[in-house]
Design a protein around this motif. Structure first.
Motif, PDB file in Angstrom:
ATOM      1  N   LEU A 248      21.988  -2.093 -18.890  1.00  0.00           N
ATOM      2  CA  LEU A 248      21.102  -1.203 -18.551  1.00  0.00           C
ATOM      3  C   LEU A 248      20.338  -1.653 -17.261  1.00  0.00           C
ATOM      4  N   SER A 249      19.955  -0.627 -16.363  1.00  0.00           N
ATOM      5  CA  SER A 249      19.631  -0.981 -15.231  1.00  0.00           C
ATOM      6  C   SER A 249      18.156  -0.244 -14.956  1.00  0.00           C
ATOM      7  N   LEU A 250      17.186  -1.075 -15.020  1.00  0.00           N
ATOM      8  CA  LEU A 250      15.801  -0.527 -14.879  1.00  0.00           C
ATOM      9  C   LEU A 250      15.274  -0.544 -13.277  1.00  0.00           C
TER      10      LEU A 250
ATOM     11  N   SER B 151       0.692  -1.247  -0.045  1.00  0.00           N
ATOM     12  CA  SER B 151      -0.094  -0.013  -0.028  1.00  0.00           C
ATOM     13  C   SER B 151       0.827   1.498  -0.131  1.00  0.00           C
ATOM     14  N   THR B 152       2.025   1.284   0.602  1.00  0.00           N
ATOM     15  CA  THR B 152       3.084   2.338   0.548  1.00  0.00           C
ATOM     16  C   THR B 152       3.432   2.445  -0.827  1.00  0.00           C
ATOM     17  N   GLY B 153       3.690   1.616  -1.528  1.00  0.00           N
ATOM     18  CA  GLY B 153       4.213   1.683  -2.915  1.00  0.00           C
ATOM     19  C   GLY B 153       5.848   1.814  -2.906  1.00  0.00           C
ATOM     20  N   THR B 154       6.457   1.591  -1.910  1.00  0.00           N
ATOM     21  CA  THR B 154       7.766   2.101  -1.550  1.00  0.00           C
ATOM     22  C   THR B 154       8.496   0.798  -2.246  1.00  0.00           C
ATOM     23  N   SER B 155       8.203  -0.306  -2.584  1.00  0.00           N
ATOM     24  CA  SER B 155       9.239  -1.463  -3.037  1.00  0.00           C
ATOM     25  C   SER B 155       9.544  -1.185  -4.462  1.00  0.00           C
ATOM     26  N   THR B 156      11.008  -1.036  -4.486  1.00  0.00           N
ATOM     27  CA  THR B 156      11.653  -0.981  -5.861  1.00  0.00           C
ATOM     28  C   THR B 156      12.469  -1.996  -6.183  1.00  0.00           C
ATOM     29  N   ASN B 157      12.422  -2.410  -7.500  1.00  0.00           N
ATOM     30  CA  ASN B 157      13.405  -3.468  -7.586  1.00  0.00           C
ATOM     31  C   ASN B 157      14.389  -3.190  -8.814  1.00  0.00           C
ATOM     32  N   THR B 158      15.424  -3.482  -9.167  1.00  0.00           N
ATOM     33  CA  THR B 158      16.279  -3.225 -10.021  1.00  0.00           C
ATOM     34  C   THR B 158      16.346  -4.460 -10.958  1.00  0.00           C
ATOM     35  N   LEU B 159      16.423  -4.271 -12.296  1.00  0.00           N
ATOM     36  CA  LEU B 159      16.539  -5.267 -13.480  1.00  0.00           C
ATOM     37  C   LEU B 159      17.731  -4.948 -14.092  1.00  0.00           C
ATOM     38  N   ASN B 160      18.724  -5.742 -14.253  1.00  0.00           N
ATOM     39  CA  ASN B 160      19.851  -5.430 -15.169  1.00  0.00           C
ATOM     40  C   ASN B 160      20.068  -6.211 -16.391  1.00  0.00           C
TER      41      ASN B 160
END
Length: 189
Positions: free
Chosen positions: A157-159, A25-34
Motif C-alpha cells: 500500500l502506498s500512502l 506555508s504552501t502545503g505542497t510538500s507531499t511524501n509517500t509511505l510504502n
C-alpha cells in the motif's frame, strides 16, 4: 575572512529557513509511505481481537491524501475476495477509510488488484491525531465463521502524506533564532 565566511553562513541559514517557511506555508510538500502487506491474514470483522493491526508513527497531525495499492489477495472458500479489507484510521478511530481491493469479486481464490484513489478529491482525506499514529487493521467485511478468511499474499500500500503545517508559534521561534544569529554576527564584526 572569518567575518565574510560567518556572514555568508548566516545568509545561507536565513535563505534555507525562508525556503522551509515558504514550503510549509504552501502545503505542497507531499511524501509517500510504502507499506509491505505480504503474508497478512484477514481474520474477523473490523475491531475483532484476532485482527492484524499495524501502527505507524507518521508525525502529529499528518494528513493522508491518497492511497495506491498493488496486492495479490487469496480468499478461502466460503469467503470471497470482496470481503478482504484494510481500514486506515487515526489511533482514536475518529477518522477512518476502508479499502476492499477485491470489491465486486464475489468468489474465492487468488487474484491481483491495483489501483489509486485521491482521498482529497473524494472528500475522504483525514489527519492522524496529535500522537501521530496511523492504524491499519486487516479484517473481513462479512462474518462466516472461517478463520482466517483470506490472506494478503503479497504487495504494498502506498500512502500519500502531507506533513502538518507548522503553527504560527513555530514561525515565531524560527524568526527569533534568525534574529539571534544576526545579532551574534553583528557583535563579532
Amino acid at each position: 575572512m572569518i567575518t565574510t565566511t560567518l556572514a555568508r553562513s548566516t545568509l545561507a541559514l536565513a535563505l534555507g529557513t525562508a525556503c522551509l517557511i515558504a514550503q510549509a506555508s504552501t502545503g505542497t510538500s507531499t511524501n509517500t509511505l510504502n507499506v509491505d502487506v505480504s503474508h497478512i491474514a484477514s481474520q474477523g470483522l473490523l475491531g475483532a481481537s484476532g485482527n492484524t493491526v499495524l501502527s505507524l508513527n507518521l508525525g502529529a497531525n499528518t494528513q493522508i491524501n491518497s492511497l495506491d495499492w498493488d496486492v495479490t489477495l487469496q480468499a478461502f472458500a466460503p469467503s470471497w475476495l470482496s470481503e478482504l479489507q484494510v481500514t486506515l484510521s487515526s489511533s482514536d478511530s475518529s477518522s477512518a477509510v476502508s479499502l476492499a481491493p477485491g470489491f465486486g469479486v464475489d468468489q474465492a481464490g487468488s487474484q491481483h488488484f491495483s489501483g489509486h484513489i485521491d482521498l482529497t478529491e473524494q472528500g475522504l482525506n483525514f489527519s492522524v491525531g496529535t500522537d501521530g499514529v496511523l492504524r491499519l487493521e486487516f479484517s473481513e467485511r462479512s462474518a462466516d465463521g472461517l478463520s482466517p478468511d483470506g490472506l494478503w499474499q503479497s504487495g504494498r500500500l502506498s500512502l500519500g502524506l502531507a506533513p502538518a503545517v507548522p503553527e504560527p508559534a513555530s514561525y515565531g521561534l524560527m524568526a527569533l533564532g534568525l534574529l539571534a544569529v544576526g545579532a551574534a554576527t553583528r557583535r563579532r564584526r
